[in-house]
Scaffold this motif. Sequence first.
Motif, PDB file in Angstrom:
ATOM      1  N   ALA A 173     -10.544  16.490  10.363  1.00  0.00           N
ATOM      2  CA  ALA A 173     -10.971  15.766   9.165  1.00  0.00           C
ATOM      3  C   ALA A 173     -10.082  14.556   8.969  1.00  0.00           C
ATOM      4  O   ALA A 173     -10.539  13.481   8.592  1.00  0.00           O
ATOM      5  N   LYS A 174      -8.792  14.726   9.254  1.00  0.00           N
ATOM      6  CA  LYS A 174      -7.843  13.619   9.080  1.00  0.00           C
ATOM      7  C   LYS A 174      -8.127  12.467   9.998  1.00  0.00           C
ATOM      8  O   LYS A 174      -7.903  11.328   9.684  1.00  0.00           O
ATOM      9  N   ARG A 175      -8.643  12.795  11.191  1.00  0.00           N
ATOM     10  CA  ARG A 175      -8.923  11.728  12.149  1.00  0.00           C
ATOM     11  C   ARG A 175      -9.857  10.715  11.495  1.00  0.00           C
ATOM     12  O   ARG A 175      -9.606   9.525  11.512  1.00  0.00           O
ATOM     13  N   GLY A 176     -10.897  11.245  10.855  1.00  0.00           N
ATOM     14  CA  GLY A 176     -11.827  10.357  10.171  1.00  0.00           C
ATOM     15  C   GLY A 176     -11.131   9.628   9.032  1.00  0.00           C
ATOM     16  O   GLY A 176     -11.320   8.435   8.841  1.00  0.00           O
ATOM     17  N   TYR A 177     -10.274  10.337   8.322  1.00  0.00           N
ATOM     18  CA  TYR A 177      -9.635   9.742   7.151  1.00  0.00           C
ATOM     19  C   TYR A 177      -8.679   8.621   7.511  1.00  0.00           C
ATOM     20  O   TYR A 177      -8.734   7.557   6.933  1.00  0.00           O
ATOM     21  N   ALA A 178      -7.807   8.889   8.488  1.00  0.00           N
ATOM     22  CA  ALA A 178      -6.842   7.858   8.870  1.00  0.00           C
ATOM     23  C   ALA A 178      -7.600   6.633   9.366  1.00  0.00           C
ATOM     24  O   ALA A 178      -7.245   5.497   9.067  1.00  0.00           O
ATOM     25  N   GLY A 179      -8.704   6.863  10.101  1.00  0.00           N
ATOM     26  CA  GLY A 179      -9.514   5.757  10.596  1.00  0.00           C
ATOM     27  C   GLY A 179     -10.145   4.996   9.449  1.00  0.00           C
ATOM     28  O   GLY A 179     -10.134   3.766   9.398  1.00  0.00           O
ATOM     29  N   PHE A 180     -10.652   5.735   8.472  1.00  0.00           N
ATOM     30  CA  PHE A 180     -11.339   5.124   7.335  1.00  0.00           C
ATOM     31  C   PHE A 180     -10.373   4.223   6.560  1.00  0.00           C
ATOM     32  O   PHE A 180     -10.691   3.096   6.215  1.00  0.00           O
ATOM     33  N   ALA A 181      -9.169   4.744   6.334  1.00  0.00           N
ATOM     34  CA  ALA A 181      -8.210   3.997   5.524  1.00  0.00           C
ATOM     35  C   ALA A 181      -7.863   2.660   6.182  1.00  0.00           C
ATOM     36  O   ALA A 181      -7.504   1.713   5.504  1.00  0.00           O
ATOM     37  N   LEU A 182      -7.994   2.618   7.488  1.00  0.00           N
ATOM     38  CA  LEU A 182      -7.624   1.390   8.191  1.00  0.00           C
ATOM     39  C   LEU A 182      -8.800   0.465   8.453  1.00  0.00           C
ATOM     40  O   LEU A 182      -8.621  -0.655   8.880  1.00  0.00           O
TER      41      LEU A 182
ATOM     42  N   MET B 141      -9.269   7.748  -2.665  1.00  0.00           N
ATOM     43  CA  MET B 141      -8.714   6.780  -3.618  1.00  0.00           C
ATOM     44  C   MET B 141      -9.080   7.205  -5.031  1.00  0.00           C
ATOM     45  O   MET B 141     -10.072   7.902  -5.244  1.00  0.00           O
ATOM     46  N   VAL B 142      -8.257   6.773  -5.989  1.00  0.00           N
ATOM     47  CA  VAL B 142      -8.488   7.141  -7.380  1.00  0.00           C
ATOM     48  C   VAL B 142      -8.606   5.844  -8.188  1.00  0.00           C
ATOM     49  O   VAL B 142      -7.777   4.927  -8.015  1.00  0.00           O
ATOM     50  N   ALA B 143      -9.617   5.775  -9.063  1.00  0.00           N
ATOM     51  CA  ALA B 143      -9.830   4.558  -9.854  1.00  0.00           C
ATOM     52  C   ALA B 143      -8.575   4.231 -10.658  1.00  0.00           C
ATOM     53  O   ALA B 143      -7.918   5.133 -11.204  1.00  0.00           O
ATOM     54  N   ASP B 144      -8.226   2.964 -10.739  1.00  0.00           N
ATOM     55  CA  ASP B 144      -7.055   2.458 -11.455  1.00  0.00           C
ATOM     56  C   ASP B 144      -5.745   2.642 -10.698  1.00  0.00           C
ATOM     57  O   ASP B 144      -4.668   2.399 -11.246  1.00  0.00           O
ATOM     58  N   PHE B 145      -5.840   3.103  -9.449  1.00  0.00           N
ATOM     59  CA  PHE B 145      -4.627   3.209  -8.614  1.00  0.00           C
ATOM     60  C   PHE B 145      -4.886   2.390  -7.337  1.00  0.00           C
ATOM     61  O   PHE B 145      -5.148   2.936  -6.263  1.00  0.00           O
ATOM     62  N   PRO B 146      -4.835   1.057  -7.477  1.00  0.00           N
ATOM     63  CA  PRO B 146      -5.261   0.200  -6.372  1.00  0.00           C
ATOM     64  C   PRO B 146      -4.350   0.334  -5.161  1.00  0.00           C
ATOM     65  O   PRO B 146      -3.138   0.513  -5.297  1.00  0.00           O
ATOM     66  N   ASN B 147      -4.940   0.260  -3.987  1.00  0.00           N
ATOM     67  CA  ASN B 147      -4.178   0.279  -2.724  1.00  0.00           C
ATOM     68  C   ASN B 147      -3.338   1.543  -2.576  1.00  0.00           C
ATOM     69  O   ASN B 147      -2.299   1.539  -1.912  1.00  0.00           O
ATOM     70  N   PHE B 148      -3.784   2.601  -3.216  1.00  0.00           N
ATOM     71  CA  PHE B 148      -3.077   3.888  -3.148  1.00  0.00           C
ATOM     72  C   PHE B 148      -4.046   4.894  -2.515  1.00  0.00           C
ATOM     73  O   PHE B 148      -5.097   5.179  -3.083  1.00  0.00           O
ATOM     74  N   PHE B 149      -3.681   5.391  -1.331  1.00  0.00           N
ATOM     75  CA  PHE B 149      -4.591   6.274  -0.593  1.00  0.00           C
ATOM     76  C   PHE B 149      -4.063   7.711  -0.591  1.00  0.00           C
ATOM     77  O   PHE B 149      -2.849   7.927  -0.517  1.00  0.00           O
TER      78      PHE B 149
ATOM     79  N   PHE C 207       0.847  -1.195   0.000  1.00  0.00           N
ATOM     80  CA  PHE C 207       0.000   0.000   0.000  1.00  0.00           C
ATOM     81  C   PHE C 207       0.882   1.244   0.000  1.00  0.00           C
ATOM     82  O   PHE C 207       1.976   1.226   0.559  1.00  0.00           O
ATOM     83  N   VAL C 208       0.349   2.302  -0.606  1.00  0.00           N
ATOM     84  CA  VAL C 208       0.990   3.610  -0.463  1.00  0.00           C
ATOM     85  C   VAL C 208      -0.054   4.563   0.123  1.00  0.00           C
ATOM     86  O   VAL C 208      -1.198   4.598  -0.336  1.00  0.00           O
ATOM     87  N   VAL C 209       0.348   5.292   1.152  1.00  0.00           N
ATOM     88  CA  VAL C 209      -0.526   6.347   1.681  1.00  0.00           C
ATOM     89  C   VAL C 209       0.208   7.667   1.474  1.00  0.00           C
ATOM     90  O   VAL C 209       1.296   7.869   2.016  1.00  0.00           O
ATOM     91  N   THR C 210      -0.365   8.542   0.665  1.00  0.00           N
ATOM     92  CA  THR C 210       0.262   9.846   0.472  1.00  0.00           C
ATOM     93  C   THR C 210      -0.391  10.838   1.431  1.00  0.00           C
ATOM     94  O   THR C 210      -1.598  11.048   1.396  1.00  0.00           O
ATOM     95  N   ALA C 211       0.441  11.411   2.292  1.00  0.00           N
ATOM     96  CA  ALA C 211      -0.001  12.482   3.193  1.00  0.00           C
ATOM     97  C   ALA C 211       0.850  13.687   2.827  1.00  0.00           C
ATOM     98  O   ALA C 211       1.561  14.242   3.656  1.00  0.00           O
TER      99      ALA C 211
END
Length: 461
Positions: free
Chosen positions: A451-460, A426-434, A140-144
């Motif tokens: 806002a990030k709190r929700g996001y980091a939680g969502f990604a996990l 996430m972007v279509a055609d970029f699997p496992n890339f957040f 996975f890649v997570v771009t912050a």
Amino acid sequence: MAGGTGAGAADFDVVVVGAGFGGLAMLHRLRAAGFSMQGVEMGEGVGGTWYWNRYPGARVDVQSVEYSLSLSKEVQDEWTWTELMAPQEELERYVNFVADRLDLRRHIKFETKVTAATWDAASATWRVETDRGDAWRARFVVTAVGCLSAPLEPAIEGLHSFAGDSLYTNRFPKAGYDFSGKRVGIIGTGSSGVQATPVIARQAQHLHVFQRSAAYTMPAGNRPWAPGEFEALRADYDTIRKAQLASPLGAARFGAVSIGDLPMNPPKILETPMEERLARLDREGWLAATPFAWADVTTDIEANRAAQELYAEMIRREVKDPQTAAALVPQYPMGCKRPIIDIGYFETFNQPNVTLVDLKKGAIRRITPQGIETEQGAFPLDVIVYATGFDAMTGALNRIDIRGRDGRRMREAWVAEGPRSYLGLMVADFPNFFTITGPGSPSVLTNMIAAKRGYAGFALA
Ligand SMILES: Cc1cc2nc3c(=O)[nH]c(=O)nc-3n(C[C@H](O)[C@H](O)[C@H](O)COP(=O)(O)OP(=O)(O)OC[C@H]3O[C@@H](n4cnc5c(N)ncnc54)[C@H](O)[C@@H]3O)c2cc1C
């Protein structure tokens, strides 16, 4: 992503790019969930926005107790904020405290820029390359990488010809800068320019503020805590976090204003006689000249213009020179951009060493070795401060060569179709890339830390 797994063909489960609030929160949660991970940050230290933007006057516009991470009780209980809205220095100290207290630094490779990320369908991994020669494989890649982090050099002729000092608010020197005795020009009157102007004006021999578009700004109402005030808030963080989560802004307060205290059913400005509109200005000050004060300002352009007139009246009350006051009134509808809050911005224009240069009356032609040449004349300067902003939202992502399924490049997909995403995550055609705070996320419409709190939680999840 659910639960930690062995990396298999990969070097790591996850590569996390960026070590601002988003990257640090992500690393903390990933480690707790058992993922193996590698953080990367191009700066020398943690903090992102609060590492790079060291300009005089830089400060958060949300109250610090809300612009803070809720992910660790220890961090919450041990950190002391000294005033309502922290300045950059305090925020940078805080982010460093978070990194040390949560022992995150050891996971991050600093002074390293991710240059490319390529999806390999056969192994279902990403190959992540850096300018230091790394080539990691990760599931996975997570771009912050931030949505206001890629600096933008303004396209002004002669930019590099200036013989004096050129400073950028978003890459301000770490050692600071002494403006004493200098003729200074600042270009840009967005949030950074509005925050920097009063502070530079206190030092400079003369400050010229070059304004293309005036922005809506009002006093922040920042102050140090009253005795015991912060301790009482800190003891009640649970209530604060609940209120934040219940608010669409991720904050129960904007500046010094408690959103809960705003009138629930405000009157319509167009149904309010002029004397009463002005009486509200007398009683309530700037707040009466905002969309919060009236029911119709964000839905009826005539009402918006009426509120704009109240705003102009407030500026006239602050700024002595009528021409300068008129030029400081924004020409776009109120409520269409995130409003700015300031400390002493309008009063600064009453100082004899400060001049507003209204570029609507004659634009900048070029930068010369001596200063700034405009259609209204030349301004000899010793220093130029560029508060000209960012390649916002897509900039930091587009500076990485991201190739997804079938070699599809993210920057090309976005040029063709606009920056489309799923919930900004996430972007279509970029699997496992957040993408944390990517295009389409709530990001700057909110208190971004919440806002990030929700996001980091969502990604996990
Ligand atoms: C001057 C300024 C004031 C702000 N004030 C507020 C405010 O008052 N309230 C609010 O809610 N928000 C504010 N923001 C928005 C702010 O950006 C967010 O609140 C928050 O700090 C963003 O955190 P982040 O971790 O997502 O991104 P950032 O803090 O921007 O961090 C991104 C990091 O990624 C790194 N990076 C980028 N690309 C790469 C790469 N290719 N390789 C390696 N590293 C990379 C960068 O160096 C940076 O350190 C402000 C922004 C600015 C610029």
